[in-house]
Scaffold this active site. Structure first.
Site, PDB file in Angstrom:
ATOM      1  CB  SER A 102      18.151   8.913 -20.558  1.00 33.24           C
ATOM      2  OG  SER A 102      18.624   8.817 -21.864  1.00 33.24           O
ATOM      3  CB  CYS A 103      22.510  11.104 -22.500  1.00 33.48           C
ATOM      4  SG  CYS A 103      21.526  11.035 -23.988  1.00 33.48           S
ATOM      5  CB  VAL A 104      18.336  14.516 -22.723  1.00 31.72           C
ATOM      6  CG1 VAL A 104      19.284  15.166 -23.690  1.00 31.72           C
ATOM      7  CG2 VAL A 104      17.591  13.370 -23.332  1.00 31.72           C
TER       8      VAL A 104
END
Ligand SMILES: Cc1cc2nc3c(=O)[nH]c(=O)nc-3n(C[C@H](O)[C@H](O)[C@H](O)COP(=O)(O)OP(=O)(O)OC[C@H]3O[C@@H](n4cnc5c(N)ncnc54)[C@H](O)[C@@H]3O)c2cc1C
Lengths: 104, 435
Positions: A102-104
Site C-alpha cells: 500500500s502507500c505506507v
C-alpha cells in the site's frame, strides 16, 4: 537494506528478502529464492512468474489475484497450490519484484 | 444577404469544438474549473456529465461513524461548483463509443466530443465477495466508503457495548488506502472515551503482508498497532462470508470471527467503463502515467481514481494531476507534444486518534519518509510524525476542499511535483526521477 549471496551472486534485498534491483534477477536466482521458500519451480510456476514479469514491465506494479485470474488466466486455487500462504507475495519475491504494498 | 448571414452563423457554430468531462466528482469538477479559465471559449464548449446531483466530500465519511461529522458536512449540490459557462448534464453515462468519439447517455441521447476526460472515479462493489451481501449486511456488516454506509454504521455504533470489532480490506487497490487504518485508530480513541475499549477486541484484517508495507513507514509506525492493542491478521484473501457463524473465511481456509465487521469492499471503476471496452480487470482505464493520456485513444484523457496509475487514489492526487492535465489539454489543442510531468505525487493525512495525526508525502519513486512539510525544516506539518498540527491539517482539509481544491486553485506552498526538500531520505533508498 542488505546484501545476500543468492545462487553465487551478490544481490541487494530488503529486510524481508525482496530484491531491490530487478536487473540482478535471473532464472537461477529465482530458483534459489524459491528453494528458500520450500518451492521447486515447475513449468506451472514459471507461467505465473513470466506473467508477473511481463505485467510489471507494462504496469509498474505486481499484479493482484484478480488480474492473475482475469488477464493471466491463472485461477486463485492454482495460485494457492503453487505458492501456498500469500501467493502473490511469494510469487513476486521469486520473480524478483517488490512485495505488493500500500502507500505506507 | 440573409443567406450569407445564416451561412456564416452556421460556420461559426460548426467551428465550436467540445471537451466532454465524464463525472463531476473531485477530479471532474477541478478540470471544469481549470479548463474554463484556460481554454478559448470562442472555439471550445465544455460539458460535464454526472448522474448524481450531490457532491460528496468523501474524506469526511471516515468521521461519520464516530459522530464527528454528519451528512451535512459531506454533501453539497454539484452544480454549485461547476462554472456557469460549462454545460452541466445530469444523466448517467451508458457507454463511450471511442471509435466515433461519442458518449451515449442512459436516456438515449448522444453527446459527441473532440476531447474526452474520464473522471468517473471508483465505487465499492460488495457483491464481488460471496456472501458479503447476506443476512449480516447492514446488521453486522457495514462499510464507511459510501455515505449511507457511514450513516448506518454511526447508528450501529450508538448501540455498541463491546465485542469483536473487525476492520477488513477485501482487495487492493482501494481509494485512500490509509482510511481503514485511520478507522481503527479512531475507533480505539472513540471506544476509550466511552469506557468501551476494554470490552472491545479490535482486529485489522488485510490482504497485504502487514498493516504497514513500506519499509520506512513500517519502521516508524509499526509499533502503533501493538501500542493501541490492535490485532493484525495479514495475507488474508477473503473467499466468502459465513453469515450464520458471523465469520469471514479466506481462500486458504483461515477464519476471522466478528461481532461487527467493517469492510472495505472491492473498489472498481464504473460499469460504463467496462461496457465501453475501456477498462482493465478493475474497470480502471489504462493511462500514461506521466501525461494522463489514455493508452488506447489519443483524444481521451483520464484523471483521478478512474486511472490505473500506480499511485494512491486520493483527492490530493487528483489535484496534482489536474495541473498536468490542464497543461496537456492545451498542448493537445495546439498539436504540441504532451508534457511527461506527472510524478505520482500524493499527500495524505492519517488520523491516528486522540487528536493527533500523521502526514505522508510521496510519489512513484519515493516512499513516505520523515521530514517537515511544506516548508523544509520548518513545517508546520511533520512527515511520518505523530503531531497535533497534522490532525488540524486533516480537519482543515474540509474547508480547503470545498473552497480551494474543487475550484482548481493552487494549495499554499504545495507544488504539483513532489518536493525532495525537507525530506530525510535514507542513503540508497530511491532513485528520484528528478530530485
Ligand atoms: C472514506 C474515504 C476517505 C478518504 N479520505 C481521503 C483523504 O483524506 N484525502 C484524500 O486526498 N482523499 C481521500 N479520499 C479519496 C477521495 O475522496 C477520492 O480519491 C476522490 O474523490 C477521487 O475523485 P474522482 O473525481 O476521481 O472520483 P469521485 O469524486 O468519486 O467522482 C466520480 C464521479 O463520477 C460520477 N460517475 C461515475 N460513473 C458515472 C456514470 N456512468 N454516469 C455518470 N456519472 C458517473 C459519480 O457520480 C461521481 O460524481 C477518501 C475516500 C474515501 C471513500
Amino acid at each position: 537494506m542488505a546484501e545476500k549471496q543468492i545462487a553465487g551472486k551478490t544481490i541487494e534485498v530488503t529486510d524481508d528478502g525482496f530484491m531491490v534491483k530487478h536487473e540482478q534477477w535471473d532464472r537461477e536466482v529465482a530458483a534459489a529464492i524459491a528453494a528458500e521458500e520450500g518451492i521447486e519451480l515447475t513449468d506451472d510456476h514459471w507461467k505465473v512468474l513470466e506473467f508477473i514479469d511481463k505485467d510489471f514491465k507494462e504496469k509498474g506494479a505486481v499484479p493482484g489475484i484478480r488480474r492473475m485470474n482475469k488477464v493471466g488466466g491463472i485461477s486463485t486455487k492454482e495460485l494457492y497450490t503453487l505458492f501456498p500462504d500469500g501467493p502473490v507475495k511469494k510469487a513476486a519475491k521469486i520473480a524478483g519484484y517488490p512485495k505488493p504494498a500500500s502507500c505506507v | 444577404m440573409s443567406v450569407f448571414y445564416e451561412k456564416s452563423f452556421w460556420n461559426l457554430q460548426n467551428k465550436m469544438k467540445d471537451i466532454v468531462i465524464l463525472g463531476a466528482g473531485t477530479a471532474g469538477t477541478i478540470m471544469a474549473n481549470r479548463l474554463r479559465k484556460s481554454v478559448d471559449r470562442r472555439s471550445w464548449n465544455i460539458k460535464i456529465i454526472d448522474q448524481n446531483p450531490v457532491h460528496y466530500y468523501q474524506p469526511g465519511f471516515l468521521f461519520m461513524p464516530f459522530g464527528i461529522y454528519s451528512d451535512r458536512d459531506v454533501e453539497k449540490p454539484k452544480r454549485r461548483f461547476i462554472p456557469r459557462d460549462v454545460e452541466y448534464i445530469e444523466s448517467s453515462v451508458d457507454r463511450v463509443n471511442a471509435e466515433k468519439s461519442r458518449v451515449m447517455l442512459s436516456n438515449g441521447v448522444e453527446v459527441s466530443y473532440d476531447i474526452l476526460i474520464i473522471a468517473t472515479g471508483v465505487r465499492t462493489v460488495p457483491d464481488q465477495v460471496e456472501g458479503m451481501m447476506g443476512t449480516d449486511w447492514r446488521n453486522r456488516i457495514f462499510d464507511f466508503y459510501t455515505v449511507d454506509g457511514a450513516a448506518a454504521l454511526q447508528e450501529k455504533l450508538k448501540d455498541w457495548r463491546g465485542g469483536r470489532l473487525v476492520m477488513h480490506v477485501s482487495e487492493m487497490p482501494i481509494k485512500c488506502p490509509v482510511a481503514p487504518l485511520e478507522f481503527v485508530f479512531l475507533a480505539d480513541s472513540w471506544l476509550s472515551e466511552r469506557g468501551l475499549r476494554e470490552k472491545t477486541e479490535l482486529v485489522y484484517v488485510t490482504p497485504l503482508s502487514g498493516a504497514f508495507t513500506k519499509p520506512i513507514a513500517a519502521g516508524v509506525l509499526g509499533h502503533l498497532l501493538e501500542e493501541k492493542r490492535i490485532k493484525v491478521v495479514n495475507d488474508f484473501n477473503i473467499g466468502n462470508v459465513d453469515n450464520e457463524r458471523h465469520r469471514i473465511v479466506s481462500w486458504d481456509d483461515k477464519v476471522v470471527d466478528y461481532d461487527l465487521l467493517v469492510t472495505v469492499p472491492t473498489n472498481m471503476g464504473d460499469a460504463a467503463i467496462e461496457r465501453s471496452g475501456l477498462g482493465d480487470e478493475f474497470n480502471f482505464v489504462p493511462t500514461d502515467r506521466h501525461t494522463l493520456q489514455s493508452k488506447q485513444h489519443e483524444n481521451i484523457f483520464v484523471i483521478g481514481d478512474a486511472t490505473d496509475l500506480p499511485t494512491s487514489k486520493a483527492g490530493s492526487v487528483a489535484h496534482f494531476e489536474s495541473e498536468v492535465l490542464g497543461e496537456n489539454i492545451l498542448s493537445y489543442i495546439k498539436n504540441a507534444p504532451l508534457r511527461e510531468e506527472f510524478d505520482g505525487h500524493a499527500n495524505c493525512f492519517i488520523e491516528s486518534g486522540h487528536g493527533k495525526g500523521f502526514l505522508l508525502d510521496f510519489n512513484y519513486t519515493l516512499e513516505p519518509v520523515p521530514g517537515s512539510f511544506p516548508i523544509p525544516g520548518i513545517g508546520p506539518f511533520g512527515l511520518l510524525k505523530e503531531t497535533r498540527i497534522n490532525h488540524f491539517g486533516k480537519m482543515a482539509f474540509k474547508w480547503i476542499y470545498w473552497n480551494m481544491l474543487l475550484k482548481g486553485l493552487p494549495l499554499p506552498g504545495i507544488t504539483q511535483r513532489m518536493s525532495y526538500a525537507g525530506k530525510k531520505i535514507p542513503v540508497g533508498l530511491a532513485v528520484p526521477e528528478s530530485a
